[in-house]
Motif scaffolding. Structure first.
Motif, short mmCIF file in Angstrom:
data_model
loop_
_atom_site.label_atom_id
_atom_site.label_comp_id
_atom_site.label_asym_id
_atom_site.label_seq_id
_atom_site.Cartn_x
_atom_site.Cartn_y
_atom_site.Cartn_z
N ARG A 1 -4.89 -4.37 10.66
CA ARG A 1 -5.54 -5.04 9.54
C ARG A 1 -6.67 -5.91 10.07
O ARG A 1 -6.66 -6.35 11.21
N TYR B 1 -5.09 -6.22 0.70
CA TYR B 1 -4.96 -5.05 1.57
C TYR B 1 -4.22 -3.92 0.86
O TYR B 1 -4.49 -2.74 1.08
N THR C 1 -9.40 2.65 10.22
CA THR C 1 -8.11 2.00 10.43
C THR C 1 -7.32 2.88 11.40
O THR C 1 -7.09 4.05 11.12
N HIS D 1 0.84 -1.20 0.00
CA HIS D 1 0.00 0.00 0.00
C HIS D 1 0.88 1.26 0.00
O HIS D 1 1.91 1.30 0.68
N TRP E 1 -9.73 -4.44 5.09
CA TRP E 1 -9.45 -3.05 5.45
C TRP E 1 -10.54 -2.56 6.39
O TRP E 1 -11.72 -2.50 6.01
#
Lengths: 278, 278
Positions: free
Chosen positions: A223, A184, A216, A150, A212
């Motif tokens: 996670r 993710y 978060t 990510h 997700w």
């Protein structure tokens, strides 16, 4: 478990990060055997504790295969000596992956060297690093799986952040390199499906699952268990398999919340959610 | 300030989020006047407190222009009534932007509707929402600036996450729509420079500055003062201007750390860092 779900169940793999705070690798392997999980993906800290040979032996005993070894990579560094050390470490990881008969060695390629703002340079160090170990990997029969992380990890963990960027590197590097596709990291990418198609069967080396969460609360260890978040996991799983992927469904959940749960219960939940939502 | 730096200084704009916890909009405008910052970008909560007409009058008094109004958008919603309310709110924002003579209305387009995993659907709601207000914006002479937000905000704030994705929407929507390019959101993107070139002068409507801290401890409110992080700000600023951008350098720092600092000192630091590293 309905018999219709057996093919799905046989794909399930436990990435050891999911229960890393509760168990050592031997305990994880025995738990997988108990719960009927036939694949595993060890992280190297756990592997080093037990040793690659002993691990391989234990896996054979329990008829558990290795969907991937996590992880090589971390190539960018401030000086040549540190970059050489990373290359040596990656050769060791390749050897261990071969010992385990792993489907691939997952590469988390590394971020910016300390103090650097040169992202183009870091990305070149990644290419150079993979190039330096690629012949060794080919000889060992270990496919290298570049895992785009990510974009929130670009600075400190991985400067390869989209599937297409990883595939561009694969194009430059040639055979023996593919990608690890972790939901993710790519679920948000408007081009992910095009990229999965572009990758195709030969370069889709690993598929990682978690979810997700909204919100978060931590960039690294918040996670979600599959089904607790907002990723359309079943659709993505069907898409990647329509693109030719036939490998494991590897569950990797870095979560301070799940690390505080009884690990036997974590595995039970992983199995249930894999069936229910993946 | 060296006279050679005067053109750079004249570009500086204060996004009010940077000192939102310390000052109201009137205090911010007066502080900008005191410190020789000639542009500002109000958030609508601050604008609503003071009122658009009074704000416009105060800005004229101090000869301060508006680089953008933050923000419209937030189009996806669970039902049509909520989507209609968002559209009405965007029309109001367009009117306020016109009152202020703002260079653009920045659109943070919104994430997934509550409970939804349908990202494709959310993105269609964004297109539909912008379409619904575009004629009003054109009539009012207010360019709409789609701001792609970092992928870590995809679920809950903004499902447009790359410059290219925003430009694809611009292509579909036609004239009157461009992009707001915020370094925090795109610095990691391996395609950002290609996208800035693709955007070109006519669609580069805003340029926002802050920095990416290592480590980043919070997804929303741990943005860095320019120079404290790892973004190569000067290079990016020169690149966007080479692509034709001639507008403001808008400093928008959402930071619990800087919100605890004397705001006059925050502005002094913003001015210094803008000169030193942007």
């Amino acid at each position: 478990m309905a018999s219709a779900d057996a093919p799905l169940r046989s794909k399930l793999s436990l990435n050891t990060a999911t229960v890393r705070e509760q168990w050592n690798l031997e305990q994880m392997i025995e738990a997988c055997a108990r719960q009927g999980i036939s694949r595993i993906s060890p992280w190297r800290d756990k592997l080093d504790e037990l040793g690659a040979d002993k691990t391989a032996s234990l896996l054979r005993t329990h008829d558990i295969s290795v969907s991937g070894l996590c992880r090589g990579g971390m190539f960018p560094a401030v000086d040549q000596a540190a970059r050489d050390a990373a290359i040596a470490d990656n050769r060791k990881a390749i050897d261990d992956a071969a010992t385990l008969g792993a489907d691939c060695l997952v590469l988390v390629v590394g971020g910016l060297p300390s103090g650097s703002r040169d992202l183009v340079g870091a990305r070149q160090m990644v290419l150079d690093g993979i190039s330096a170990v690629l012949d060794h990997a080919r000889s060992a029969g270990v496919p290298l799986a570049i895992e785009p992380l990510h974009p929130m990890y670009c600075a400190d963990r991985c400067c390869v952040n989209t599937l297409d960027q990883a595939l561009d590197m694969c194009d430059q590097l040639g055979h023996g390199v593919g990608i690890a596709a972790d939901v993710y990291h790519f679920w948000w990418d408007p081009n992910y499906l095009t990229a999965l198609k572009r990758a195709g069967k030969s370069r889709l080396l690993a598929f990682h699952l978690c979810d997700w969460l909204v919100p978060t609360k931590d960039l690294l260890v918040d996670r979600g268990m599959m089904g607790d978040g907002i990723i359309d996991l079943r659709t993505i799983r069907q898409e990647i398999e329509a693109c030719g992927y036939t490998g494991a469904h590897e569950v990797e959940i870095l979560s301070s919340r799940w690390w505080a749960v009884d690990p036997e219960m974590v595995l039970t939940t992983v199995i249930e959610r894999h069936q229910a939502v993946c």
